[in-house]
Design a protein around this motif. Structure first.
Motif, PDB file in Angstrom:
ATOM      1  N   ILE A  48       0.833  -1.202   0.000  1.00 58.82           N
ATOM      2  CA  ILE A  48       0.000   0.000   0.000  1.00 58.82           C
ATOM      3  C   ILE A  48       0.866   1.250   0.000  1.00 58.82           C
ATOM      4  N   TRP A  49       1.927   1.244   0.803  1.00 61.59           N
ATOM      5  CA  TRP A  49       2.813   2.404   0.866  1.00 61.59           C
ATOM      6  C   TRP A  49       3.453   2.669  -0.506  1.00 61.59           C
ATOM      7  N   THR A  50       3.922   1.604  -1.136  1.00 62.41           N
ATOM      8  CA  THR A  50       4.567   1.747  -2.448  1.00 62.41           C
ATOM      9  C   THR A  50       3.561   2.178  -3.511  1.00 62.41           C
ATOM     10  N   GLN A  51       2.379   1.564  -3.502  1.00 55.33           N
ATOM     11  CA  GLN A  51       1.377   1.862  -4.531  1.00 55.33           C
ATOM     12  C   GLN A  51       0.856   3.296  -4.444  1.00 55.33           C
ATOM     13  N   THR A  52       0.839   3.858  -3.245  1.00 52.70           N
ATOM     14  CA  THR A  52       0.400   5.252  -3.079  1.00 52.70           C
ATOM     15  C   THR A  52       1.571   6.225  -3.108  1.00 52.70           C
ATOM     16  N   ALA A  53       2.781   5.701  -3.326  1.00 52.64           N
ATOM     17  CA  ALA A  53       3.994   6.530  -3.289  1.00 52.64           C
ATOM     18  C   ALA A  53       4.091   7.297  -1.967  1.00 52.64           C
ATOM     19  N   GLY A  54       3.605   6.669  -0.902  1.00 52.74           N
ATOM     20  CA  GLY A  54       3.660   7.280   0.422  1.00 52.74           C
ATOM     21  C   GLY A  54       2.620   8.346   0.659  1.00 52.74           C
ATOM     22  N   ARG A  55       1.770   8.588  -0.329  1.00 47.36           N
ATOM     23  CA  ARG A  55       0.742   9.632  -0.173  1.00 47.36           C
ATOM     24  C   ARG A  55      -0.552   8.983   0.317  1.00 47.36           C
ATOM     25  N   ILE A  56      -0.554   8.618   1.565  1.00 46.48           N
ATOM     26  CA  ILE A  56      -1.727   8.031   2.199  1.00 46.48           C
ATOM     27  C   ILE A  56      -1.960   8.728   3.529  1.00 46.48           C
ATOM     28  N   ASP A  57      -3.200   9.138   3.742  1.00 44.00           N
ATOM     29  CA  ASP A  57      -3.549   9.872   4.964  1.00 44.00           C
ATOM     30  C   ASP A  57      -4.278   9.007   5.976  1.00 44.00           C
ATOM     31  N   ALA A  58      -4.987   7.977   5.489  1.00 49.57           N
ATOM     32  CA  ALA A  58      -5.743   7.140   6.426  1.00 49.57           C
ATOM     33  C   ALA A  58      -5.923   5.747   5.842  1.00 49.57           C
ATOM     34  N   PHE A  59      -6.060   4.786   6.750  1.00 52.30           N
ATOM     35  CA  PHE A  59      -6.341   3.403   6.386  1.00 52.30           C
ATOM     36  C   PHE A  59      -7.464   2.917   7.279  1.00 52.30           C
ATOM     37  N   THR A  60      -8.455   2.291   6.684  1.00 53.14           N
ATOM     38  CA  THR A  60      -9.555   1.747   7.475  1.00 53.14           C
ATOM     39  C   THR A  60      -9.818   0.306   7.073  1.00 53.14           C
ATOM     40  N   CYS A  61     -10.147  -0.504   8.066  1.00 59.39           N
ATOM     41  CA  CYS A  61     -10.323  -1.936   7.822  1.00 59.39           C
ATOM     42  C   CYS A  61     -11.107  -2.562   8.972  1.00 59.39           C
ATOM     43  N   ALA A  62     -11.961  -3.503   8.650  1.00 54.32           N
ATOM     44  CA  ALA A  62     -12.687  -4.255   9.664  1.00 54.32           C
ATOM     45  C   ALA A  62     -11.760  -5.245  10.351  1.00 54.32           C
ATOM     46  N   CYS A  63     -12.226  -5.762  11.465  1.00 51.52           N
ATOM     47  CA  CYS A  63     -11.439  -6.722  12.239  1.00 51.52           C
ATOM     48  C   CYS A  63     -12.199  -8.026  12.388  1.00 51.52           C
ATOM     49  N   GLY A  64     -11.622  -9.102  11.853  1.00 46.03           N
ATOM     50  CA  GLY A  64     -12.078 -10.445  12.175  1.00 46.03           C
ATOM     51  C   GLY A  64     -11.118 -11.004  13.198  1.00 46.03           C
ATOM     52  N   THR A  65      -9.901 -11.250  12.729  1.00 45.96           N
ATOM     53  CA  THR A  65      -8.818 -11.675  13.627  1.00 45.96           C
ATOM     54  C   THR A  65      -7.980 -10.493  14.088  1.00 45.96           C
ATOM     55  N   GLY A  66      -8.051  -9.394  13.344  1.00 41.00           N
ATOM     56  CA  GLY A  66      -7.195  -8.238  13.617  1.00 41.00           C
ATOM     57  C   GLY A  66      -5.879  -8.294  12.876  1.00 41.00           C
ATOM     58  N   GLY A  67      -5.636  -9.362  12.121  1.00 37.86           N
ATOM     59  CA  GLY A  67      -4.353  -9.524  11.449  1.00 37.86           C
ATOM     60  C   GLY A  67      -4.099  -8.476  10.376  1.00 37.86           C
ATOM     61  N   THR A  68      -5.091  -8.266   9.495  1.00 34.41           N
ATOM     62  CA  THR A  68      -4.911  -7.281   8.425  1.00 34.41           C
ATOM     63  C   THR A  68      -4.767  -5.883   9.004  1.00 34.41           C
ATOM     64  N   LEU A  69      -5.697  -5.499   9.883  1.00 31.55           N
ATOM     65  CA  LEU A  69      -5.697  -4.155  10.457  1.00 31.55           C
ATOM     66  C   LEU A  69      -4.394  -3.877  11.196  1.00 31.55           C
ATOM     67  N   THR A  70      -3.991  -4.775  12.069  1.00 30.86           N
ATOM     68  CA  THR A  70      -2.791  -4.568  12.879  1.00 30.86           C
ATOM     69  C   THR A  70      -1.527  -4.560  12.021  1.00 30.86           C
ATOM     70  N   GLY A  71      -1.410  -5.528  11.120  1.00 27.30           N
ATOM     71  CA  GLY A  71      -0.197  -5.625  10.307  1.00 27.30           C
ATOM     72  C   GLY A  71      -0.006  -4.427   9.405  1.00 27.30           C
ATOM     73  N   VAL A  72      -1.096  -4.017   8.722  1.00 31.10           N
ATOM     74  CA  VAL A  72      -1.005  -2.858   7.834  1.00 31.10           C
ATOM     75  C   VAL A  72      -0.742  -1.599   8.648  1.00 31.10           C
TER      76      VAL A  72
END
Length: 352
Positions: A185-209
């Motif tokens: 995500i960081w590379t694809q946005t060239a670092g131009r990212i202000d926020a990330f939102t994600c649901a939690c099942g296990t929390g793996g995606t949200l926490t890792g990202v």
């Protein structure tokens, strides 16, 4: 019109990209600009197309990360018999089974029988030893997670080489997202990212990202997207797990206990938003009808949350979310007018 003129805008063939089997095909999914959400908010709202994973969902990453970690620890040995056991709402079971197939292991997958028929049929199709159980609270020994742990313990006592994947508490889940999804995500946005939102099942995606993005820029705002019936919104806001309402979404939200992956990553989460089913369904149907993008329930929650965060932050920001899987896995529910009417929910206008 010549062939080059027919190519989509920005299309660049990548002839060097040849994946080494299933494992090599996991990851590097594109970001898709969600046009209507972006235009409605004045922000760039981008969805990471995890429905394009080889197994069809973001959980391919968790499945691969957990099995690779088990191999590194010597709990599974490539080329030797081994068994992977897990309790799941379906998608992690699919990812684990496909990775297990590719690496020569068996899989036993325990799922509540209330999950979508499409996911259950898919698990059978790909060779999982599918064990269906009644839906029960986590404190009950018959809960699908507790049942899967018990099966793994019994097999280990018989001398079998077996792992209990334990996606909720196994930190290899979040670690794999921190190593892959976040940097992508960081590379694809060239670092131009202000926020990330994600649901939690296990929390793996949200926490890792969240960890990966915060390591690059601590100012990136990370927001948990929570369905009704889950207590994670309350936990982020107040420190207390308190669930209200209910939802038809599968695989996300926890009513009574904080998953280990999420608890371990709490410091990286700034806020939470709550999304009800009608709002999520509106995004699911709108994306399909107007942008040709088919997503499932959890992705609908994510997109609705991204829109809410964009409106909180104001125009000119870039918000990324996860398009967890495709709508075909929920045809019997999300696109079934009879089911939706029984729940008092809106139906797809073209099926009503």
């Amino acid at each position: 019109m010549s062939a080059p003129e027919l190519a989509p805008k920005g299309f660049v063939p990548n002839a060097a990209q040849v994946a080494d089997g299933f494992a090599g095909a996991v990851g590097n999914t594109p970001l898709i600009r969600l046009r209507r959400a972006s235009e409605a908010t004045g922000c760039e709202i981008l969805g990471k197309a995890e429905f394009m994973q080889p197994g069809g969902s973001v959980k391919d990453r968790a499945g691969l990360g957990i099995i690779l970690d088990a191999e590194q620890r010597g709990q599974l040995i490539p080329g030797e018999p081994g068994i992977v056991v897990e309790g799941t709402a379906g998608n992690t079971g699919i990812g684990l089974t496909l990775v297990a197939n590719a690496r020569g292991y068996q899989s036993i997958i325990v799922v509540p029988h209330t999950q979508s028929r499409e996911k259950l049929d898919f698990l059978r199709m790909i060779g999982a030893d599918l064990r269906l159980v009644d839906p029960k609270p986590l404190r009950d020994p018959g809960h699908y997670v507790n049942t899967s742990r018990r099966i793994a313990e019994e097999l280990a006592a018989e001398g079998k080489r077996v792992i209990w994947a334990n996606q909720f508490g196994n930190l290899a889940n979040a670690a794999f997202h921190e190593a892959t999804t976040g940097p992508e995500i960081w590379t694809q946005t060239a670092g131009r990212i202000d926020a990330f939102t994600c649901a939690c099942g296990t929390g793996g995606t949200l926490t890792g990202v969240a960890r990966a993005l915060k390591a690059k820029n601590p100012k990136v705002r990370v927001v948990l997207a929570d369905p009704m019936g889950s207590g994670m919104y309350s936990w982020i806001k107040t420190g207390e797990v308190k669930a209200e309402g209910n939802s038809i979404t599968e695989g996300i939200g926890q009513a009574s206990a904080v998953p280990g992956n999420l608890e371990h990553g709490r410091a990286a989460i700034d806020d939470a938003v709550q999304v009800d089913d009608p709002t999520a369904l509106e995004q699911i149907y709108d994306l399909l009808l107007h942008e040709g993008i088919s997503i499932g329930g959890s992705a609908g929650i994510n997109v609705a949350a991204a829109i809410a965060v964009a409106r909180q932050m104001g125009p000119g920001h870039t918000i990324v979310t996860i398009l967890c899987d495709g709508g075909a896995r929920y045809q019997s529910k999300l696109f079934n007018p009879e089911f939706l009417r029984e729940k008092g929910l809106p139906t797809p206008p073209w099926l009503a």
